[in-house]
Design a protein around this motif. Sequence first.
Motif, PDB file in Angstrom:
ATOM      1  N   THR A 150       0.846  -1.195   0.000  1.00  0.00           N
ATOM      2  CA  THR A 150       0.000   0.000   0.000  1.00  0.00           C
ATOM      3  C   THR A 150       0.884   1.249   0.000  1.00  0.00           C
ATOM      4  O   THR A 150       2.077   1.176   0.301  1.00  0.00           O
ATOM      5  CB  THR A 150      -0.853   0.066   1.277  1.00  0.00           C
ATOM      6  N   HIS A 151       0.271   2.377  -0.308  1.00  0.00           N
ATOM      7  CA  HIS A 151       1.009   3.636  -0.256  1.00  0.00           C
ATOM      8  C   HIS A 151       1.494   3.908   1.157  1.00  0.00           C
ATOM      9  O   HIS A 151       2.626   4.349   1.377  1.00  0.00           O
ATOM     10  CB  HIS A 151       0.114   4.788  -0.745  1.00  0.00           C
ATOM     11  N   GLU A 152       0.636   3.627   2.129  1.00  0.00           N
ATOM     12  CA  GLU A 152       0.970   3.848   3.534  1.00  0.00           C
ATOM     13  C   GLU A 152       2.282   3.128   3.891  1.00  0.00           C
ATOM     14  O   GLU A 152       3.187   3.703   4.491  1.00  0.00           O
ATOM     15  CB  GLU A 152      -0.181   3.345   4.419  1.00  0.00           C
ATOM     16  N   LYS A 153       2.368   1.873   3.507  1.00  0.00           N
ATOM     17  CA  LYS A 153       3.555   1.080   3.822  1.00  0.00           C
ATOM     18  C   LYS A 153       4.766   1.560   3.007  1.00  0.00           C
ATOM     19  O   LYS A 153       5.880   1.624   3.513  1.00  0.00           O
ATOM     20  CB  LYS A 153       3.259  -0.391   3.543  1.00  0.00           C
ATOM     21  N   HIS A 158      10.281   3.731   2.050  1.00  0.00           N
ATOM     22  CA  HIS A 158      11.150   4.778   1.509  1.00  0.00           C
ATOM     23  C   HIS A 158      11.908   5.494   2.629  1.00  0.00           C
ATOM     24  O   HIS A 158      13.113   5.745   2.528  1.00  0.00           O
ATOM     25  CB  HIS A 158      10.305   5.773   0.692  1.00  0.00           C
ATOM     26  N   LEU A 159      11.199   5.793   3.702  1.00  0.00           N
ATOM     27  CA  LEU A 159      11.838   6.471   4.840  1.00  0.00           C
ATOM     28  C   LEU A 159      12.966   5.615   5.430  1.00  0.00           C
ATOM     29  O   LEU A 159      14.066   6.110   5.719  1.00  0.00           O
ATOM     30  CB  LEU A 159      10.780   6.771   5.912  1.00  0.00           C
ATOM     31  N   THR A 160      12.699   4.329   5.585  1.00  0.00           N
ATOM     32  CA  THR A 160      13.729   3.412   6.100  1.00  0.00           C
ATOM     33  C   THR A 160      14.931   3.398   5.155  1.00  0.00           C
ATOM     34  O   THR A 160      16.088   3.421   5.601  1.00  0.00           O
ATOM     35  CB  THR A 160      13.155   1.988   6.235  1.00  0.00           C
TER      36      THR A 160
ATOM     37  N   HIS B 170      24.786   2.328  13.358  1.00  0.00           N
ATOM     38  CA  HIS B 170      23.688   2.924  14.137  1.00  0.00           C
ATOM     39  C   HIS B 170      22.536   3.357  13.224  1.00  0.00           C
ATOM     40  O   HIS B 170      21.365   3.231  13.605  1.00  0.00           O
ATOM     41  CB  HIS B 170      24.185   4.103  14.981  1.00  0.00           C
ATOM     42  N   LEU B 171      22.854   3.845  12.038  1.00  0.00           N
ATOM     43  CA  LEU B 171      21.782   4.152  11.075  1.00  0.00           C
ATOM     44  C   LEU B 171      20.990   2.891  10.728  1.00  0.00           C
ATOM     45  O   LEU B 171      19.762   2.939  10.601  1.00  0.00           O
ATOM     46  CB  LEU B 171      22.349   4.769   9.798  1.00  0.00           C
ATOM     47  N   PHE B 172      21.683   1.758  10.608  1.00  0.00           N
ATOM     48  CA  PHE B 172      20.968   0.502  10.363  1.00  0.00           C
ATOM     49  C   PHE B 172      20.029   0.195  11.543  1.00  0.00           C
ATOM     50  O   PHE B 172      18.898  -0.244  11.347  1.00  0.00           O
ATOM     51  CB  PHE B 172      21.945  -0.666  10.158  1.00  0.00           C
ATOM     52  N   SER B 173      20.501   0.441  12.758  1.00  0.00           N
ATOM     53  CA  SER B 173      19.648   0.193  13.944  1.00  0.00           C
ATOM     54  C   SER B 173      18.408   1.074  13.917  1.00  0.00           C
ATOM     55  O   SER B 173      17.301   0.606  14.184  1.00  0.00           O
ATOM     56  CB  SER B 173      20.419   0.485  15.238  1.00  0.00           C
ATOM     57  N   ARG B 174      18.594   2.348  13.619  1.00  0.00           N
ATOM     58  CA  ARG B 174      17.451   3.273  13.593  1.00  0.00           C
ATOM     59  C   ARG B 174      16.532   2.936  12.415  1.00  0.00           C
ATOM     60  O   ARG B 174      15.309   3.009  12.539  1.00  0.00           O
ATOM     61  CB  ARG B 174      17.932   4.726  13.502  1.00  0.00           C
ATOM     62  N   ALA B 175      17.124   2.573  11.285  1.00  0.00           N
ATOM     63  CA  ALA B 175      16.312   2.167  10.127  1.00  0.00           C
ATOM     64  C   ALA B 175      15.452   0.963  10.504  1.00  0.00           C
ATOM     65  O   ALA B 175      14.249   0.923  10.204  1.00  0.00           O
ATOM     66  CB  ALA B 175      17.213   1.825   8.939  1.00  0.00           C
ATOM     67  N   LYS B 176      16.057   0.017  11.177  1.00  0.00           N
ATOM     68  CA  LYS B 176      15.324  -1.204  11.548  1.00  0.00           C
ATOM     69  C   LYS B 176      14.199  -0.904  12.545  1.00  0.00           C
ATOM     70  O   LYS B 176      13.137  -1.533  12.507  1.00  0.00           O
ATOM     71  CB  LYS B 176      16.294  -2.238  12.124  1.00  0.00           C
ATOM     72  N   GLU B 177      14.413   0.062  13.419  1.00  0.00           N
ATOM     73  CA  GLU B 177      13.337   0.493  14.323  1.00  0.00           C
ATOM     74  C   GLU B 177      12.122   0.964  13.529  1.00  0.00           C
ATOM     75  O   GLU B 177      10.983   0.654  13.862  1.00  0.00           O
ATOM     76  CB  GLU B 177      13.816   1.663  15.189  1.00  0.00           C
ATOM     77  N   ILE B 178      12.412   1.768  12.492  1.00  0.00           N
ATOM     78  CA  ILE B 178      11.318   2.324  11.684  1.00  0.00           C
ATOM     79  C   ILE B 178      10.568   1.200  10.960  1.00  0.00           C
ATOM     80  O   ILE B 178       9.343   1.146  10.982  1.00  0.00           O
ATOM     81  CB  ILE B 178      11.872   3.353  10.659  1.00  0.00           C
ATOM     82  N   SER B 179      11.326   0.301  10.327  1.00  0.00           N
ATOM     83  CA  SER B 179      10.655  -0.765   9.565  1.00  0.00           C
ATOM     84  C   SER B 179       9.974  -1.768  10.502  1.00  0.00           C
ATOM     85  O   SER B 179       8.866  -2.227  10.210  1.00  0.00           O
ATOM     86  CB  SER B 179      11.636  -1.452   8.612  1.00  0.00           C
ATOM     87  N   ASP B 180      10.614  -2.076  11.628  1.00  0.00           N
ATOM     88  CA  ASP B 180       9.986  -2.987  12.611  1.00  0.00           C
ATOM     89  C   ASP B 180       8.622  -2.462  13.055  1.00  0.00           C
ATOM     90  O   ASP B 180       7.663  -3.221  13.165  1.00  0.00           O
ATOM     91  CB  ASP B 180      10.873  -3.160  13.855  1.00  0.00           C
ATOM     92  N   ALA B 181       8.559  -1.161  13.320  1.00  0.00           N
ATOM     93  CA  ALA B 181       7.307  -0.568  13.826  1.00  0.00           C
ATOM     94  C   ALA B 181       6.174  -0.722  12.813  1.00  0.00           C
ATOM     95  O   ALA B 181       4.999  -0.736  13.188  1.00  0.00           O
ATOM     96  CB  ALA B 181       7.533   0.898  14.170  1.00  0.00           C
ATOM     97  N   ASP B 187      14.933  -7.458   6.049  1.00  0.00           N
ATOM     98  CA  ASP B 187      15.590  -8.143   4.929  1.00  0.00           C
ATOM     99  C   ASP B 187      15.336  -7.457   3.588  1.00  0.00           C
ATOM    100  O   ASP B 187      16.179  -7.545   2.685  1.00  0.00           O
ATOM    101  CB  ASP B 187      15.083  -9.590   4.816  1.00  0.00           C
ATOM    102  N   TYR B 188      14.193  -6.809   3.450  1.00  0.00           N
ATOM    103  CA  TYR B 188      13.903  -6.091   2.207  1.00  0.00           C
ATOM    104  C   TYR B 188      15.017  -5.107   1.862  1.00  0.00           C
ATOM    105  O   TYR B 188      15.243  -4.794   0.698  1.00  0.00           O
ATOM    106  CB  TYR B 188      12.609  -5.256   2.330  1.00  0.00           C
ATOM    107  N   PHE B 189      15.667  -4.577   2.896  1.00  0.00           N
ATOM    108  CA  PHE B 189      16.621  -3.486   2.688  1.00  0.00           C
ATOM    109  C   PHE B 189      18.053  -3.970   2.448  1.00  0.00           C
ATOM    110  O   PHE B 189      18.915  -3.175   2.125  1.00  0.00           O
ATOM    111  CB  PHE B 189      16.579  -2.517   3.881  1.00  0.00           C
ATOM    112  N   LEU B 190      18.277  -5.261   2.600  1.00  0.00           N
ATOM    113  CA  LEU B 190      19.655  -5.750   2.473  1.00  0.00           C
ATOM    114  C   LEU B 190      20.238  -5.573   1.060  1.00  0.00           C
ATOM    115  O   LEU B 190      21.393  -5.152   0.941  1.00  0.00           O
ATOM    116  CB  LEU B 190      19.766  -7.203   2.960  1.00  0.00           C
ATOM    117  N   PRO B 191      19.477  -5.838  -0.010  1.00  0.00           N
ATOM    118  CA  PRO B 191      20.065  -5.575  -1.340  1.00  0.00           C
ATOM    119  C   PRO B 191      20.428  -4.099  -1.530  1.00  0.00           C
ATOM    120  O   PRO B 191      21.457  -3.773  -2.118  1.00  0.00           O
ATOM    121  CB  PRO B 191      18.945  -5.980  -2.317  1.00  0.00           C
ATOM    122  N   LEU B 192      19.588  -3.219  -1.013  1.00  0.00           N
ATOM    123  CA  LEU B 192      19.851  -1.782  -1.092  1.00  0.00           C
ATOM    124  C   LEU B 192      21.107  -1.420  -0.308  1.00  0.00           C
ATOM    125  O   LEU B 192      21.962  -0.650  -0.779  1.00  0.00           O
ATOM    126  CB  LEU B 192      18.645  -1.021  -0.521  1.00  0.00           C
TER     127      LEU B 192
END
Lengths: 250, 250
Positions: A150-153, A158-160, B170-181, B187-192
Motif C-alpha cells: 500500500t502507499h501507507e507502507k 522509503h523512509l527506512t 547505528h543508522l541501520f539500527s534506527r532504520a530497523k526500528e522504523i521498519s519494525d514498527a 531483509d527487504y533493505f539488504l540488497p539496497l
Amino acid sequence: MQIVIIGSGNVAYHMAKAFRLNGISLAQIFGRNEKELSKISEELNIPYSTEYLEDADLYIICVSDNSVGEVSKMITKKNCLVAHTSGSLPKENLSGEYRKASFYPLQTFSRSKELEYDKIPFFIETENEEDTKTLFKLASSISKNVMESTHEKRKYIHLTAVFACNFVNHLFSRAKEISDAQEIPFDYFLPLIDETVQKIHEIEPKQAQTGPAVRNDLRVLELHEQLLQDEESISIYKTMNHSIQKMYEL
Amino acid sequence: MQIVIIGSGNVAYHMAKAFRLNGISLAQIFGRNEKELSKISEELNIPYSTEYLEDADLYIICVSDNSVGEVSKMITKKNCLVAHTSGSLPKENLSGEYRKASFYPLQTFSRSKELEYDKIPFFIETENEEDTKTLFKLASSISKNVMESTHEKRKYIHLTAVFACNFVNHLFSRAKEISDAQEIPFDYFLPLIDETVQKIHEIEPKQAQTGPAVRNDLRVLELHEQLLQDEESISIYKTMNHSIQKMYEL
C-alpha cells in the motif's frame, strides 16, 4: 504489451536496461533531455522521442517526485495503465483518466554503476487485480523479489531506505572528507565498511554496535570533537553519539 | 618469540584467533573475566590466567581505552615489547619501563561474527626500527595490509572509522526500528544496503549520493519528518539532510 518509459535519469536508464536484459522490448523512451535520451536509446536500442508520446498499454513514469503530476498529464489515453516509480507519492498523484499504479523499485540507482536487477525488491500497488497481475508478471521478469504494498507502507519503506542508504552514503562522504584532509587513502576503510554491512546479514544491528559511544568512552568522544573542523561533521558526530547513547541507555 | 594477549573481549578473542589460525602460538591469554577467558582458552587451545602473567617477549593489550594505562602497569618486566590495540591512545599511555608500541587493527569486532583476518589493515608504531620489523612480520602473518602510522594519523583513522562504521551501523539500527514498527521485514533493505556499499568501491561517495535531500525534494523531507515519531530519529533526519544540502550547496 506495448510499454513506454518516461524519463531520462538514473531510474529510467536502469529500468529500461533491466527490461532489455530480460528480453522485454520497450516501445519508446520518452523525455525532455534529448542528450540523455539519445545516449540511452543508442545503448539499449530503444526508440526515443522528446515530442511525440508513443501509444502504449503501460507507461512507467521514472521522473523526480516533483514532476510526476505534471508529466502524467501528458498521457491523454484512457484505456491504459500508468505507473510511477516513487517511494513516497500515492498513485493518485498521477493525473489522468487511465488506470493508476505504483511500481517502486527499492534500490539506489547511479548511472555509471552496474546493478544486479534480480535482487531489487519491487513494490506494486494498482486499482484492480488484473493490473496487479500484469505488473507482478512484469517485475518478476526482472527480479525474484516482487511484493504488493500500500502507499501507507511504501512511505515507510522509503523512509527506512533513506536512513539505510542515503544517510549511510553521506556518512561515507563525510568520512572521506576527514581522511582526505589527512592524506589517508579511503581504500583503507573499505574492508571495515564491507564488514560493517556483512555483519548485519548475520547479527541484529543493535547487537553489532561497536565504537566509543556504545562503550561510553567519553575521553575519545571529546578527543574526536576536538579533531573535527567542519561544522556539519561536528553536528553529525554529536547527533549520532547522542542517539547511540540513548538507544543503549548510557 | 613468546606472545601474551591481555584482555577477554571481542578484540582479544579475534586477535588470538587470527594468530592461532596463522600458526602463531600464544603463551597465554590473560585477563580478569575468567568465564570469557576459559571459553577462549578452550576454543583456541591457549593457556589462560586471571592471576599470573606469563613471561613473554611481546604483550598485546586488547582492553578498552580506559583500562589500557592501568592494565599496562601490571607488566613489570623491562626487556620486552608492549603494544596496545587502541585507535586513539598514544603508545606513551602504556605505563612501564618496557619498549612501547601501537598495534592497531582497523576493523569492527563482534564476538559471534567470523572475520576474514587477511583483509584487516594493521597500523604499527614503535620506538625503534627493530620493533617495527617484529610487529610488521607478526601482523603480516595475519594480514596482507600492514602499514606504519604515527599516533597523529591513527587518531584520524579512528575518527574516520567511527563515521564509516560505527555511525553507519547505528543508522541501520534506527532504520530497523522504523521498519519494525511498520512490520516491514528488514531483509527487504539488504540488497539496497549491499549496493550502497558496493557503489563506493567504484564511485566516489560524493558522486553516489541519491535520495530526497540531494534532489532538494522538500515535500518528501517534510513528509518524512511527519512520519518519524522518535526524537532521536528526527534529530538524525534533520542533521543528515542539513549536512547533505550543505555539501551540495542546495
